[in-house]
Design an enzyme around this catalytic site. Structure first.
Site, PDB file in Angstrom:
ATOM      1  N   HIS A   1      -3.355   1.568  -5.807  1.00  7.87           N
ATOM      2  CA  HIS A   1      -3.942   0.617  -5.733  1.00  7.87           C
ATOM      3  C   HIS A   1      -4.139  -0.309  -6.933  1.00  7.87           C
ATOM      4  CE1 HIS A   1      -4.909  -0.250  -1.564  1.00  7.87           C
ATOM      5  NE2 HIS A   1      -5.958  -1.076  -1.958  1.00  7.87           N
TER       6      HIS A   1
ATOM      7  N   ARG B   1       0.762  -1.092  -0.174  1.00  5.87           N
ATOM      8  CA  ARG B   1       0.015  -0.063  -0.051  1.00  5.87           C
ATOM      9  C   ARG B   1       0.932   1.392  -0.119  1.00  5.87           C
ATOM     10  NH1 ARG B   1      -1.713  -3.475   4.052  1.00  5.87           N
ATOM     11  NH2 ARG B   1      -3.936  -4.310   3.664  1.00  5.87           N
TER      12      ARG B   1
ATOM     13  N   HIS C   1      -3.911  -8.917   4.150  1.00  2.00           N
ATOM     14  CA  HIS C   1      -4.997  -8.987   4.145  1.00  2.00           C
ATOM     15  C   HIS C   1      -5.679 -10.347   4.646  1.00  2.00           C
ATOM     16  CE1 HIS C   1      -7.879  -5.656   3.817  1.00  2.00           C
ATOM     17  NE2 HIS C   1      -7.138  -5.208   2.995  1.00  2.00           N
TER      18      HIS C   1
ATOM     19  N   ARG D   1      -1.336  -2.574  -6.649  1.00  2.00           N
ATOM     20  CA  ARG D   1      -1.685  -3.701  -5.753  1.00  2.00           C
ATOM     21  C   ARG D   1      -2.513  -4.841  -6.393  1.00  2.00           C
ATOM     22  NH1 ARG D   1      -1.477  -4.806  -0.443  1.00  2.00           N
ATOM     23  NH2 ARG D   1      -3.368  -5.630   0.776  1.00  2.00           N
TER      24      ARG D   1
ATOM     25  N   LYS E   1      -2.009  -2.399   7.889  1.00  2.00           N
ATOM     26  CA  LYS E   1      -3.361  -2.134   8.751  1.00  2.00           C
ATOM     27  C   LYS E   1      -3.383  -3.012   9.929  1.00  2.00           C
ATOM     28  CE  LYS E   1      -5.968  -0.221   4.792  1.00  2.00           C
ATOM     29  NZ  LYS E   1      -7.286  -0.344   4.029  1.00  2.00           N
TER      30      LYS E   1
ATOM     31  N   TYR F   1      -9.151  -8.320  -5.069  1.00  2.00           N
ATOM     32  CA  TYR F   1      -7.901  -8.255  -5.534  1.00  2.00           C
ATOM     33  C   TYR F   1      -7.230  -9.509  -6.490  1.00  2.00           C
ATOM     34  CZ  TYR F   1      -6.707  -4.894  -1.777  1.00  2.00           C
ATOM     35  OH  TYR F   1      -6.663  -3.764  -0.756  1.00  2.00           O
TER      36      TYR F   1
END
Length: 367
Positions: free
Chosen positions: A316, A195, A343, A319, A229, A352
């Site tokens: 993104h 990210r 994630h 990503r 995150k 994704y």
């Protein structure tokens, strides 16, 4: 005040007063300044909506009907332009407003006199708007190839033009240009799926190996303890392109910018010639958007094929592209996807790893 229960002061029935109490006691100093300002802005919009619609701001007059009407208003005309024109607000943004309003009334119900809200929390029966299905933004193999071609030639796009800049000993690039840094960032994004906040948060000592010569020869260089995150951390392995691009940046560009930096040693630094840069030189997350956006613009200007056009290139997108390629290379190994993307949420993993429509269409072309 007519309709107000005995023993209550009229100020207790003011929505504006309760909003200020909530912000002072539960938001400011607890949430970041940016988030607190956003919550205050959303709640002020609701208070304004109530006052304009009812002619007063009595808290006891807020009903499910009013909250529902506000939600629908935001969805149809929630954005107001500088010229006064209105436009719909995105469903996710509307739901964010509702979430902040719900938190306010949850707090009020816990602290206000019981007789103030006769019908309880008016936000509880107002459902959020359904969100549209998320669309993947993975680049095709052809687009990735032309992006890398542009990035490999990026120095030529930053050269100073004109006769007065020619000749030996003269500066060839714009003062703030850092093409080797930008190339390393692009290859890192496409080769790791990081990210943008993770990229700017990297420190030099997280890179193994950090010596340019060793990095060029290494076959398994990595970034340790990449903070993601939810206070997660993971190890990120570097692709061949990322290793070579990082080695060039560390050897040829970064030293001059690092000499003017203080504090923790960030991996990627702003140009020392930028007067407004941070003392430690660390890039901001928004600068990653700027770098990718400029490369996307160069790409489309250099690419005549309409099928390869990118429009706005965003961090993104890289990503999504990495996740889709990793899914194919790993045989759709869920554990590997979780580990490398940081994630565990099924919804995001499916997003994704979904191919773009033109790739999905090719699957059934010859069936």
């Amino acid at each position: 005040m007519l309709g107000l229960s005995d023993g209550l002061d009229p100020a207790d029935d003011s929505l504006t007063t309760w909003i200020e109490r909530y912000l002072d006691l539960a938001v400011r100093g607890v949430r970041s300044a940016e988030v607190a300002a956003k919550i205050a802005r959303h709640l002020d919009r609701f208070a304004g909506w109530i006052a304009d619609g009812l002619g007063h701001d009595r808290l006891s007059a807020v009903t499910v009907r009013e909250v529902t009407a506000w939600r629908d208003h935001l969805a149809t005309a929630g954005n107001t332009g500088r010229d006064g024109t209105t436009a719909p607000m995105a469903a996710a943004t509307v739901n964010n407003h509702l979430a902040h309003l719900s938190a306010l009334f949850t707090w009020i119900c816990a602290h206000a006199p019981a007789q103030l809200l006769h019908h309880g929390d008016p936000t509880k029966k107002v459902p959020p708007l359904p969100l549209p299905a998320p669309q993947p933004r993975a680049l095709t193999a052809a687009q990735v190839r032309t992006v890398k071609n542009i990035v490999d030639r990026i120095e030529t796009f930053h050269e100073l033009k004109g006769r007065r800049h020619r000749g030996a000993g003269k500066e060839r690039l714009h003062a703030h240009a850092r093409p080797l840094r930008d190339r390393a960032i692009v290859y890192l994004l496409f080769g790791t799926g990081l990210r943008r906040a993770e990229v700017v948060g990297l420190d030099l000592d997280q890179l193994e190996a950090a010596d340019p010569a060793a990095l060029r020869q290494a076959k398994a260089a990595r970034l340790r303890d990449v903070r993601g995150k939810g206070r997660t951390s993971r190890t990120v392995f570097l692709s061949r392109d990322a290793r070579q691009a990082l080695a060039d940046y560390l050897e040829l560009e970064r030293p001059s910018d690092a000499a003017a930096s203080t504090g923790p040693s960030a991996l990627f630094l702003s140009a020392a010639s930028i007067a407004a840069r941070r003392p430690n030189g660390r890039l901001s997350p928004r600068s990653i958007n700027t770098i990718l956006g400029e490369i996307g613009h160069l790409h489309d200007a250099q690419t005549p094929d309409p099928s390869r056009k990118l429009g706005l290139l965003r961090p993104h997108d890289a990503r999504h592209t990495f996740a889709f390629q990793l899914s194919q290379a790993s045989g759709h190994n869920r554990a590997e996807l979780e580990r490398r993307l940081g994630h565990a949420n099924d919804r995001y993993l499916r997003l994704y790893t979904n191919p773009p429509d033109d790739i999905a269409a090719s699957y059934i072309e010859d069936l």
